[in-house]
Scaffold this active site. Structure first.
Site, PDB file in Angstrom:
ATOM      1  N   ARG A  15       0.800  -1.230   0.000  1.00  0.00           N
ATOM      2  CA  ARG A  15       0.000   0.000   0.000  1.00  0.00           C
ATOM      3  C   ARG A  15       0.830   1.276   0.000  1.00  0.00           C
ATOM      4  O   ARG A  15       0.314   2.358  -0.241  1.00  0.00           O
ATOM      5  CB  ARG A  15      -0.941   0.002   1.213  1.00  0.00           C
ATOM      6  CG  ARG A  15      -2.141  -0.904   1.015  1.00  0.00           C
ATOM      7  CD  ARG A  15      -2.974  -0.980   2.262  1.00  0.00           C
ATOM      8  NE  ARG A  15      -2.332  -1.770   3.299  1.00  0.00           N
ATOM      9  CZ  ARG A  15      -2.684  -1.769   4.579  1.00  0.00           C
ATOM     10  NH1 ARG A  15      -3.674  -0.995   4.986  1.00  0.00           N
ATOM     11  NH2 ARG A  15      -2.063  -2.524   5.455  1.00  0.00           N
ATOM     12  N   ASN A 173      -5.081  -4.426  20.684  1.00  0.00           N
ATOM     13  CA  ASN A 173      -3.746  -5.020  20.783  1.00  0.00           C
ATOM     14  C   ASN A 173      -2.771  -4.198  19.947  1.00  0.00           C
ATOM     15  O   ASN A 173      -2.937  -4.048  18.741  1.00  0.00           O
ATOM     16  CB  ASN A 173      -3.802  -6.457  20.247  1.00  0.00           C
ATOM     17  CG  ASN A 173      -2.421  -7.048  20.067  1.00  0.00           C
ATOM     18  OD1 ASN A 173      -1.525  -6.793  20.869  1.00  0.00           O
ATOM     19  ND2 ASN A 173      -2.248  -7.869  19.038  1.00  0.00           N
ATOM     20  N   ARG A 335      27.004  26.734  -0.508  1.00  0.00           N
ATOM     21  CA  ARG A 335      27.090  25.339  -0.946  1.00  0.00           C
ATOM     22  C   ARG A 335      28.240  24.638  -0.233  1.00  0.00           C
ATOM     23  O   ARG A 335      28.935  25.230   0.592  1.00  0.00           O
ATOM     24  CB  ARG A 335      27.232  25.285  -2.464  1.00  0.00           C
ATOM     25  CG  ARG A 335      25.947  25.739  -3.173  1.00  0.00           C
ATOM     26  CD  ARG A 335      26.192  26.000  -4.636  1.00  0.00           C
ATOM     27  NE  ARG A 335      26.834  24.849  -5.256  1.00  0.00           N
ATOM     28  CZ  ARG A 335      27.577  24.911  -6.357  1.00  0.00           C
ATOM     29  NH1 ARG A 335      27.782  26.068  -6.953  1.00  0.00           N
ATOM     30  NH2 ARG A 335      28.118  23.827  -6.844  1.00  0.00           N
ATOM     31  N   LYS A 353      30.761  28.749  -2.732  1.00  0.00           N
ATOM     32  CA  LYS A 353      30.996  27.301  -2.788  1.00  0.00           C
ATOM     33  C   LYS A 353      32.459  27.028  -2.531  1.00  0.00           C
ATOM     34  O   LYS A 353      33.314  27.688  -3.137  1.00  0.00           O
ATOM     35  CB  LYS A 353      30.607  26.760  -4.162  1.00  0.00           C
ATOM     36  CG  LYS A 353      30.739  25.261  -4.275  1.00  0.00           C
ATOM     37  CD  LYS A 353      31.237  24.795  -5.639  1.00  0.00           C
ATOM     38  CE  LYS A 353      32.727  25.019  -5.798  1.00  0.00           C
ATOM     39  NZ  LYS A 353      33.285  24.477  -7.048  1.00  0.00           N
ATOM     40  N   ASN A 388      35.922  30.353 -11.905  1.00  0.00           N
ATOM     41  CA  ASN A 388      36.749  29.267 -11.369  1.00  0.00           C
ATOM     42  C   ASN A 388      36.865  28.093 -12.325  1.00  0.00           C
ATOM     43  O   ASN A 388      37.687  27.218 -12.128  1.00  0.00           O
ATOM     44  CB  ASN A 388      36.185  28.783 -10.028  1.00  0.00           C
ATOM     45  CG  ASN A 388      34.763  28.274 -10.154  1.00  0.00           C
ATOM     46  OD1 ASN A 388      33.988  28.778 -10.957  1.00  0.00           O
ATOM     47  ND2 ASN A 388      34.421  27.286  -9.361  1.00  0.00           N
TER      48      ASN A 388
HETATM   49  C1  UD1 Z   1      -1.061  -7.050  13.924  1.00  0.00           C
HETATM   50  C2  UD1 Z   1      -1.775  -7.896  14.983  1.00  0.00           C
HETATM   51  C3  UD1 Z   1      -2.989  -7.130  15.518  1.00  0.00           C
HETATM   52  C4  UD1 Z   1      -2.535  -5.802  16.064  1.00  0.00           C
HETATM   53  C5  UD1 Z   1      -1.784  -5.031  14.992  1.00  0.00           C
HETATM   54  C6  UD1 Z   1      -1.214  -3.766  15.535  1.00  0.00           C
HETATM   55  C7  UD1 Z   1      -1.378 -10.186  14.284  1.00  0.00           C
HETATM   56  C8  UD1 Z   1      -1.958 -11.388  13.653  1.00  0.00           C
HETATM   57  N1  UD1 Z   1      -2.195  -9.113  14.387  1.00  0.00           N
HETATM   58  O1  UD1 Z   1      -1.944  -6.896  12.835  1.00  0.00           O
HETATM   59  O2  UD1 Z   1      -3.642  -7.846  16.527  1.00  0.00           O
HETATM   60  O3  UD1 Z   1      -3.651  -5.063  16.504  1.00  0.00           O
HETATM   61  O4  UD1 Z   1      -0.706  -5.820  14.504  1.00  0.00           O
HETATM   62  O5  UD1 Z   1      -0.576  -3.082  14.494  1.00  0.00           O
HETATM   63  O6  UD1 Z   1      -0.235 -10.195  14.682  1.00  0.00           O
HETATM   64  N2  UD1 Z   1       5.320  -8.893   9.366  1.00  0.00           N
HETATM   65  C9  UD1 Z   1       6.407  -9.695   9.038  1.00  0.00           C
HETATM   66  N3  UD1 Z   1       6.180 -10.924   8.495  1.00  0.00           N
HETATM   67  C10 UD1 Z   1       4.949 -11.392   8.260  1.00  0.00           C
HETATM   68  C11 UD1 Z   1       3.845 -10.585   8.597  1.00  0.00           C
HETATM   69  C12 UD1 Z   1       4.060  -9.335   9.157  1.00  0.00           C
HETATM   70  O7  UD1 Z   1       7.543  -9.302   9.229  1.00  0.00           O
HETATM   71  O8  UD1 Z   1       4.839 -12.524   7.782  1.00  0.00           O
HETATM   72  C13 UD1 Z   1       5.553  -7.577   9.931  1.00  0.00           C
HETATM   73  C14 UD1 Z   1       5.078  -6.483   9.007  1.00  0.00           C
HETATM   74  O9  UD1 Z   1       6.135  -6.031   8.194  1.00  0.00           O
HETATM   75  C15 UD1 Z   1       4.597  -5.405   9.967  1.00  0.00           C
HETATM   76  C16 UD1 Z   1       4.221  -6.163  11.229  1.00  0.00           C
HETATM   77  O10 UD1 Z   1       4.797  -7.448  11.116  1.00  0.00           O
HETATM   78  O11 UD1 Z   1       5.639  -4.517  10.313  1.00  0.00           O
HETATM   79  C17 UD1 Z   1       2.711  -6.261  11.429  1.00  0.00           C
HETATM   80  O12 UD1 Z   1       2.153  -7.035  10.394  1.00  0.00           O
HETATM   81  P1  UD1 Z   1       0.720  -6.744   9.827  1.00  0.00           P
HETATM   82  O13 UD1 Z   1       0.413  -7.796   8.830  1.00  0.00           O
HETATM   83  O14 UD1 Z   1       0.607  -5.335   9.408  1.00  0.00           O
HETATM   84  O15 UD1 Z   1      -0.192  -7.012  11.105  1.00  0.00           O
HETATM   85  P2  UD1 Z   1      -1.524  -6.264  11.424  1.00  0.00           P
HETATM   86  O16 UD1 Z   1      -2.539  -6.650  10.434  1.00  0.00           O
HETATM   87  O17 UD1 Z   1      -1.233  -4.821  11.586  1.00  0.00           O
END
Ligand code: UD1
Ligand code: CA
Length: 464
Positions: A15, A173, A335, A353, A388
């Site tokens: 996104r 959460n 600069r 500069k 220069n």
């Molecule tokens: C997650 C939580 C949700 C919480 C929210 C807060 C879970 C299932 N849900 O949802 O309860 O309210 O965060 O922001 O955990 N990432 C990885 N590898 C993966 C998936 C994700 O590194 O396979 C990283 C993403 O880059 C990101 C972070 O984990 O930085 C969160 O992942 P995302 O899929 O955005 O979780 P949320 O849907 O936000």
């Protein structure tokens, strides 16, 4: 307590619609991921480096973060639980508390993480897991914290699968947790695959509750701390909050901002007491500003050092060094390698500069000084240019102390103008000018010698 931080940053972040990995997008002059690393370091102290879970665009993230972190690689993004699991091999044989956070929540403060860790420390004999939650009417798509009548945490339910009743829960959460390592590794392996085909870290909450543990929660007071960046609208919101924090820090430290809303200061900038910053001013990179300066309106200063009591009005400075009591602008441009000594005055439409202007030197109007060494108390007349560049190479201009350069002089480098010399208006100076000589014309020739400055050896005079 032995603690390590795991920061999740493997997600694809479609996104953002960007070629640059999300966590490398800059906020107040630092890549987003830097803030998570910094908060983790602040919370843990001088412990082990945070472990960064990378996947999408892993090489670019590694190259940018370097040895600030250790790395775990998640080849396929199979969910937050799966992501944490990738760090396990790095922690083989290690026991302690694992702090989990995300790389795309740059507003989360180190103090918040420290409070969470401290709470966990007092609870860890009763619970393998302590989590960060926040009350918010806007769910932001976060998982809901489900509790029983007695207030015990039962589970985290993701928005996508929440019942209408669960959707009304306002305790969210944040995705930030402390785990006891042994319990974490044992239970991560048991996570069920969600209908979405992912392993949800949040399912560990229900597991702990089912095992009879009282999951501890630390409630965050300021919901803005957990604003996550998923698209460029969030990026702008987060940048705005960060900017406000930075500006408040400097105002409380004794800096006046006539309009903080339009004052843009990068994370690493420093500003001295009683300096006033006027609107639409950008202080960027590693800029340092001294005390009692007046900066702006409409100035952009990057990677520059400014002394005390300087005035910089509507000007642009890049990698410049400015000593005390200098005034620049409106519409000055320094600069790379510009160095203005104490008391220099640089008026409108000047560009400097890779050049040094000595103490008290004045350059009032429409001048270009490049690749030059200029002494003290030199007057640089309107429209003066150091020529220069000969089309192939850059050459030096040297102007000694107390020289008077007449308006519209062209100094064709390499060239030296001796101490106290005078160039007449419109001179094209192609040869060195001896000290005290008065030259003018095209090309400029020596016309007379200042009476108060005796002539030097013949050899040093330009040919007639
Ligand atoms: C997650 C939580 C949700 C919480 C929210 C807060 C879970 C299932 N849900 O949802 O309860 O309210 O965060 O922001 O955990 N990432 C990885 N590898 C993966 C998936 C994700 O590194 O396979 C990283 C993403 O880059 C990101 C972070 O984990 O930085 C969160 O992942 P995302 O899929 O955005 O979780 P949320 O849907 O936000
Ligand atoms: Ca998210």
């Amino acid at each position: 307590m032995d603690t390590v931080a795991i920061i999740l940053a493997a997600g694809q972040s479609t996104r953002m619609r960007s070629r640059l990995p999300k966590v490398l997008h800059p906020i107040a002059g630092r890549p987003m991921i830097w803030y998570s690393l910094q908060a983790a370091r602040q919370a843990i102290g001088e412990g082990r480096r945070p472990i960064l879970v990378v996947g999408h665009a892993a090489d670019a993230v590694r190259a940018a973060v370097g040895d600030q972190a250790e790395y775990a690689y998640q080849a396929q993004q199979l969910g937050t639980g799966h992501a944490v699991m990738q760090a396990r091999p790095l922690l083989e044989g290690w026991q302690g508390t694992v702090l989990v956070l995300y790389g795309d929540m740059p507003l989360l403060r180190g103090e918040t993480l420290r409070s969470l860790l401290q709470l966990h420390e007092t609870q860890r004999s009763h619970t393998p897991l302590t989590m960060l939650t926040v009350e918010s009417q806007d769910s932001m798509g976060f998982g809901r914290v489900v509790r029983d009548e007695a207030g015990r945490v039962l589970a985290v339910v993701e928005e996508a699968v929440a019942t209408p009743e669960q959707k009304r829960i306002t305790e969210l959460n944040c995705g930030v947790y402390c785990f006891e390592s042994a319990w974490l590794w044992e239970h991560l392996g048991r996570l069920p695959l969600s209908p979405k085909g992912e392993y949800f870290l949040t399912d560990l909450v229900a597991m702990a509750a089912e095992e009879g543990y009282a999951v501890a929660t630390w409630k965050l007071a300021d919901v803005s701390e957990v604003l996550g960046v998923n698209n460029r609208l969030h990026l702008a919101q987060v940048e705005r909050v960060m900017r406000r924090r930075i500006n408040e820090r400097w105002m409380l430290a004794g800096v006046t901002m006539t309009d903080p809303e339009t004052t843009y200061i990068d994370m690493d900038v420093e500003i001295g007491q009683d300096t006033v910053i006027f609107p639409n001013t950008h202080l960027l990179g590693t800029t340092r500003i001294g005390e009692e300066c007046r900066i702006g309106p409409n100035s952009v200063i990057r990677d520059s050092t400014i002394g005390n009591r300087c005035t910089i009005l509507a000007s642009v400075l890049e990698s410049a060094l400015v000593e005390d009591d200098v005034d620049i602008g409106p519409f000055g441009h320094l600069r790379k390698g510009a160095h203005l000594a104490q008391g220099v005055h640089m008026g409108n439409f000047g560009e400097v500069k890779n050049a040094y202007l000595g103490p008290g030197t004045k350059m009032g109007h429409f001048s270009y000084i490049g690749d030059a060494q200029i002494g003290r108390n030199v007057n640089i007349g309107a429209g003066t240019i150091t020529c220069n560049f000969d089309g192939k190479r850059k050459h030096q201009t040297i102007i000694e102390d107390d020289v008077f350069i007449g308006s519209d002089s062209l100094l064709v480098a390499p060239v030296r103008v001796g101490a106290g010399a005078i160039t007449g208006a419109g001179s094209v100076v192609t040869h060195d000018v001896p000290p005290g000589a008065v030259v003018y014309g095209v090309p400029a020739r020596v016309r007379r010698q200042r009476e108060d400055i005796p002539p030097q050896d013949k050899e040093e005079e330009p040919p007639a």
